[in-house]
Design a protein around this motif. Structure first.
Motif, PDB file in Angstrom:
ATOM      1  N   LEU A  29       0.830  -1.203   0.000  1.00 54.41           N
ATOM      2  CA  LEU A  29       0.000   0.000   0.000  1.00 54.41           C
ATOM      3  C   LEU A  29       0.866   1.255   0.000  1.00 54.41           C
ATOM      4  N   PHE A  30       1.936   1.254   0.798  1.00 57.96           N
ATOM      5  CA  PHE A  30       2.830   2.410   0.839  1.00 57.96           C
ATOM      6  C   PHE A  30       3.504   2.638  -0.517  1.00 57.96           C
ATOM      7  N   VAL A  31       4.022   1.551  -1.122  1.00 58.06           N
ATOM      8  CA  VAL A  31       4.728   1.689  -2.402  1.00 58.06           C
ATOM      9  C   VAL A  31       3.782   2.163  -3.493  1.00 58.06           C
ATOM     10  N   HIS A  32       2.603   1.550  -3.582  1.00 60.30           N
ATOM     11  CA  HIS A  32       1.662   1.918  -4.638  1.00 60.30           C
ATOM     12  C   HIS A  32       1.167   3.354  -4.461  1.00 60.30           C
ATOM     13  N   MET A  33       0.883   3.753  -3.239  1.00 60.91           N
ATOM     14  CA  MET A  33       0.437   5.120  -3.014  1.00 60.91           C
ATOM     15  C   MET A  33       1.560   6.116  -3.291  1.00 60.91           C
ATOM     16  N   ALA A  34       2.796   5.742  -2.977  1.00 62.39           N
ATOM     17  CA  ALA A  34       3.923   6.633  -3.271  1.00 62.39           C
ATOM     18  C   ALA A  34       4.084   6.822  -4.783  1.00 62.39           C
ATOM     19  N   ILE A  35       3.965   5.726  -5.536  1.00 62.06           N
ATOM     20  CA  ILE A  35       4.078   5.838  -7.000  1.00 62.06           C
ATOM     21  C   ILE A  35       2.917   6.648  -7.567  1.00 62.06           C
ATOM     22  N   LEU A  36       1.708   6.434  -7.032  1.00 61.40           N
ATOM     23  CA  LEU A  36       0.557   7.221  -7.477  1.00 61.40           C
ATOM     24  C   LEU A  36       0.771   8.707  -7.190  1.00 61.40           C
ATOM     25  N   THR A  37       1.341   9.009  -6.031  1.00 60.73           N
ATOM     26  CA  THR A  37       1.612  10.404  -5.698  1.00 60.73           C
ATOM     27  C   THR A  37       2.620  11.017  -6.665  1.00 60.73           C
ATOM     28  N   VAL A  38       3.654  10.256  -7.002  1.00 59.95           N
ATOM     29  CA  VAL A  38       4.651  10.750  -7.958  1.00 59.95           C
ATOM     30  C   VAL A  38       4.008  10.987  -9.324  1.00 59.95           C
ATOM     31  N   LEU A  39       3.177  10.042  -9.783  1.00 57.50           N
ATOM     32  CA  LEU A  39       2.491  10.221 -11.062  1.00 57.50           C
ATOM     33  C   LEU A  39       1.579  11.438 -11.038  1.00 57.50           C
ATOM     34  N   ALA A  40       0.880  11.634  -9.918  1.00 58.07           N
ATOM     35  CA  ALA A  40      -0.007  12.801  -9.815  1.00 58.07           C
ATOM     36  C   ALA A  40       0.800  14.096  -9.848  1.00 58.07           C
ATOM     37  N   CYS A  41       1.948  14.137  -9.182  1.00 57.07           N
ATOM     38  CA  CYS A  41       2.791  15.335  -9.201  1.00 57.07           C
ATOM     39  C   CYS A  41       3.321  15.611 -10.609  1.00 57.07           C
ATOM     40  N   ILE A  42       3.747  14.552 -11.300  1.00 54.20           N
ATOM     41  CA  ILE A  42       4.247  14.732 -12.670  1.00 54.20           C
ATOM     42  C   ILE A  42       3.129  15.235 -13.580  1.00 54.20           C
ATOM     43  N   ALA A  43       1.933  14.666 -13.419  1.00 50.48           N
ATOM     44  CA  ALA A  43       0.801  15.123 -14.230  1.00 50.48           C
ATOM     45  C   ALA A  43       0.458  16.577 -13.922  1.00 50.48           C
ATOM     46  N   TRP A  44       0.546  16.975 -12.660  1.00 47.42           N
ATOM     47  CA  TRP A  44       0.248  18.364 -12.297  1.00 47.42           C
ATOM     48  C   TRP A  44       1.294  19.314 -12.864  1.00 47.42           C
ATOM     49  N   LEU A  45       2.560  18.915 -12.835  1.00 46.86           N
ATOM     50  CA  LEU A  45       3.615  19.761 -13.384  1.00 46.86           C
ATOM     51  C   LEU A  45       3.519  19.885 -14.899  1.00 46.86           C
ATOM     52  N   HIS A  46       2.846  18.950 -15.562  1.00 44.93           N
ATOM     53  CA  HIS A  46       2.660  18.979 -17.022  1.00 44.93           C
ATOM     54  C   HIS A  46       1.180  19.102 -17.367  1.00 44.93           C
ATOM     55  N   ARG A  47       0.426  19.800 -16.524  1.00 44.84           N
ATOM     56  CA  ARG A  47      -1.029  19.809 -16.683  1.00 44.84           C
ATOM     57  C   ARG A  47      -1.485  20.426 -17.998  1.00 44.84           C
ATOM     58  N   HIS A  48      -0.756  21.419 -18.521  1.00 46.73           N
ATOM     59  CA  HIS A  48      -1.154  22.011 -19.800  1.00 46.73           C
ATOM     60  C   HIS A  48      -1.061  20.991 -20.930  1.00 46.73           C
ATOM     61  N   PHE A  49      -0.012  20.202 -20.924  1.00 44.77           N
ATOM     62  CA  PHE A  49       0.142  19.192 -21.964  1.00 44.77           C
ATOM     63  C   PHE A  49      -0.862  18.061 -21.788  1.00 44.77           C
ATOM     64  N   VAL A  50      -1.178  17.730 -20.541  1.00 43.48           N
ATOM     65  CA  VAL A  50      -2.181  16.693 -20.293  1.00 43.48           C
ATOM     66  C   VAL A  50      -3.538  17.133 -20.828  1.00 43.48           C
ATOM     67  N   ILE A  51      -3.893  18.388 -20.573  1.00 45.20           N
ATOM     68  CA  ILE A  51      -5.187  18.897 -21.063  1.00 45.20           C
ATOM     69  C   ILE A  51      -5.208  18.932 -22.582  1.00 45.20           C
ATOM     70  N   GLU A  52      -4.112  19.376 -23.195  1.00 45.30           N
ATOM     71  CA  GLU A  52      -4.063  19.433 -24.655  1.00 45.30           C
ATOM     72  C   GLU A  52      -4.132  18.039 -25.272  1.00 45.30           C
ATOM     73  N   ALA A  53      -3.396  17.072 -24.691  1.00 44.85           N
ATOM     74  CA  ALA A  53      -3.435  15.701 -25.216  1.00 44.85           C
ATOM     75  C   ALA A  53      -4.815  15.083 -25.024  1.00 44.85           C
TER      76      ALA A  53
END
Length: 673
Positions: free
Chosen positions: A167-191
């Motif tokens: 649970l800790f590992v999966h939530m940590a990876i999910l948090t990292v993915l969410a942070c990366i998506a937030w830092l690239h949110r303009h490209f995520v919205i455009e894609a």
């Protein structure tokens, strides 16, 4: 495997028709059940079915003759006989009749879990896999489950620790993915929308920040529609910059390969509110601009003319410290900071000019593919997190437990509670590998997953095989003193072919090496591999011999390795091999006893089972007869198995004849039970 019905403990002979005592209907039914089991063991399924049918008829007559309510013991005996006939009919291919017997057995004795197990086997043969899985999931009565949950301590501790880690590992990876998506949110919205938006002047200013949504990399894609396009060489601020200086700047900002082409200044007028001392807002007017590089000098004129009504798209790059210093030293223009006035430290590598609403073909193929991969990964991680959370709340719902039968779970808990030195669980690699008397437990960690992730490249370089050798033991690799020779072209080609062929197996191993997962295999199904690892001599003395032990369950793709000093690994391998041999012997002996097969000598010219009396059997196992006779059938089987394990594993120096006598004594007493 059939179950012997009637009585408990050791089976006692029943007088026949010529005896002094006349058989009752129940005793006759028990004798017929024994005969049917023997017929089933010989493969005479039709005869076994007939005998079971006669036994059931006699039990029904005996119940009707007494005129009393059916006792729990009689219900259980009838259920056992029904299950036995269902197994015989299943072996004979009579699926409908076998299903009816299993259902009736479950109705007569709802607490007899084997009824559901046999019914699940029938459903599996009929192609009703989903119904079979549901039956196996509830094959243990609820009352027994609730009572057993309170007694289990060791297995829940292991499963809970693994679920918590997962649970800790999966939530940590999910948090990292969410942070990366937030830092690239303009490209995520455009894609997501499939549409590239025009960047406004405020967007260009915000792009200077790392958290602006345009990513943390120095470059990103975008499109702009400038209000003014000018040649920077004609501006007063760049009057002292020579052509050679501009080429140098192009090389610094865009790389040496981009020398040539032309630079243009794209600018916008910008009104900005600022604060004055008295707290009232004031509006100041200014401009912002970016330098745009057009790589094709021949098309610059046409592209510049189109920019009056169209937008330029390409790669935007944040200038580094060197390029900023160059601009400050050679230009009198104000270099804009985060306040957003002047020349922005951003350059645009123009790749084309299109209309504002026109989309570049194939622009989002890479982005949408990456978005799909990230979305699927996030969905998988969320599912695994949910499974881990459910397993943490209730260890009985852990996938590793759901794959085992109720009796196997109970046996695993008993093995984990062993305290004697030669029977207690062996924990290797800080608890990552646990080997009990009957089970092999593998608890992968994050490090294991990362090592497994790069394993194909490691094997490609070394030329070793992904799967362990089925030879059992041996050494691989060169000795510590030999020099590694350069492989030939043929050897490299064979390595590449082996690498490609092993990729599906590697994917399966990788999937089963996810952090926090647990994989449990019967020890009798595990292959043991042993090999020496080449080691280099140290400055302080000779090289220490290192060996590796591999535990591998091919059917479940469960594999783990442990390494250590040669002598320790050899001793460990011998110990685990002895446990494995004992577990395999117990499994085979139980199957043979339930099938009614006679006990045969273990080796040609070895000890004859007929030479062992009952007292000699008890003496060989160091077991008291009264203790065995007082136990129920299931308890007697467990007692015999436990005693056999202790006698074999305790005396490591026992000779072959003693081991053979103990094994034959165990099998003879088990047959009597």
């Amino acid at each position: 495997k059939l179950t012997m019905a009637g009585g408990s403990g050791l089976a006692t002979p029943t007088p026949g028709e010529g005896g002094k005592k006349k058989e009752t209907l129940a005793e006759t039914a028990t004798r017929l059940n024994h005969q049917a089991v023997a017929a089933f063991g010989r493969g005479s399924y039709t005869k076994a079915i007939d005998k079971f049918t006669e036994a059931l008829d006699l039990l029904a007559k005996d119940t009707a003759a007494t005129g009393k309510a059916i006792s729990p013991a009689r219900s259980h005996e009838t259920a056992v006989c029904r299950v036995n006939r269902a197994r015989a009919r299943l072996a004979a291919g009579q699926l409908k009749e076998a299903e009816a017997d299993a259902l009736e057995s479950a109705r007569v004795d709802p607490n007899y879990a084997k009824s559901l197990t046999v019914l699940a086997e029938v459903y599996q043969k009929q192609g009703r896999s989903d119904e079979a899985k549901e039956l196996l999931a509830k094959s243990w009565p609820t009352a027994q489950v609730k009572a057993a949950r309170k007694k289990f301590t060791r297995l829940p501790a292991i499963l809970s620790a693994a679920a918590r880690h997962a649970l800790f590992v999966h939530m940590a990876i999910l948090t990292v993915l969410a942070c990366i998506a937030w830092l690239h949110r303009h490209f995520v919205i455009e894609a997501w929308n499939g549409m590239e938006l025009i960047m406004e002047p405020d967007d260009l200013v915000q792009a200077l920040h790392w958290n602006s949504g345009y990513g943390i990399a120095n470059s990103f894609r975008g499109r702009v529609h400038a209000e003014r396009i000018e040649d920077p060489r004609n501006l007063p601020g760049f009057s002292q910059v020579s052509v050679a200086d501009w080429q140098e700047f192009i090389g610094k900002a865009f790389g040496r390969s981009h020398r040539g082409g032309q630079l243009k200044l794209l600018s916008w007028a910008r009104a900005q509110e600022s604060k004055v001392r008295r707290g009232k807002g004031a509006t100041s007017h200014g401009w912002i601009g970016v330098l745009a590089y057009f790589p094709d000098s021949a098309k610059v004129g046409a592209q510049v003319r189109k920019l009056a009504r169209h937008a330029a798209h390409g790669q935007l790059s944040r200038l580094g410290r060197t390029s900023r210093s160059w601009l400050q030293q050679r230009s009198t223009l104000e270099l804009a900071g985060f306040e957003g006035r002047g020349l922005l430290p951003i350059v645009l590598h123009v790749q084309g000019v299109v209309a504002d609403a026109e989309q570049v073909p194939g622009r989002f193929i890479y982005g949408q593919s990456l978005l799909a991969v990230v979305g699927l990964s996030a969905a998988f991680l969320m599912y695994r997190s949910l499974v881990s959370f459910v397993s943490l709340c209730d260890f009985w719902r852990h996938p590793a437990v759901c794959a085992l039968r109720a009796d196997e779970i109970a046996q695993l808990e008993r093995d984990l509670r062993e305290e004697l030195g030669h029977t207690k669980p062996r924990e290797l690699e800080n608890g990552r590998i646990i080997v009990t008397l009957h089970w092999f437990i593998h608890c992968p960690t994050t490090t294991d997953f990362l090592l497994r992730l790069v394993q194909p490249l490691t094997l490609l370089m070394s030329g070793e095989q992904l799967k362990p050798s089925s030879e059992g033991s041996g050494s691989s690799g060169s000795s510590s003193g030999s020099k590694a020779s350069t492989p030939s072209m043929k050897a490299l080609l064979l390595r590449l072919i082996s690498f490609v062929v092993s990729l599906p197996t590697w994917v399966s191993y990788l999937r089963r090496s996810t952090p926090g997962s647990i994989h449990i295999s019967p020890l009798k199904d595990v292959k043991l591999g042993f090999r020496e690892i080449p080691s280099q001599a140290t400055a302080g003395g000779p090289a220490q011999k290192i060996a590796q032990l591999i535990l591998w369950d091919e059917g479940r793709n469960n594999m783990a390795e442990t390494a250590g000093p040669l002598e320790e690994v050899q001793s460990l391998t011998q110990e685990l091999a002895a446990r494995q041999a004992v577990a395999l012997k117990i499994s085979d002996a139980v199957a043979s006893a339930e099938s009614g097969n006679p006990v045969m000598p273990m080796f040609e010219g070895g000890v004859d089972p007929r030479s062992l009396s009952l007292d000699m059997c008890y003496q060989a196992l160091n077991l008291k007869p009264d203790k065995l006779r007082a136990a129920s059938k299931n308890d007697a089987k467990k007692l015999l198995g436990r005693t056999f394990q202790l006698q074999i594993l305790e005396d490591k120096e026992a000779d072959r004849e003693r081991v053979e006598r103990i094994s034959l004594a165990y099998q003879l007493l088990l047959n009597r039970v």
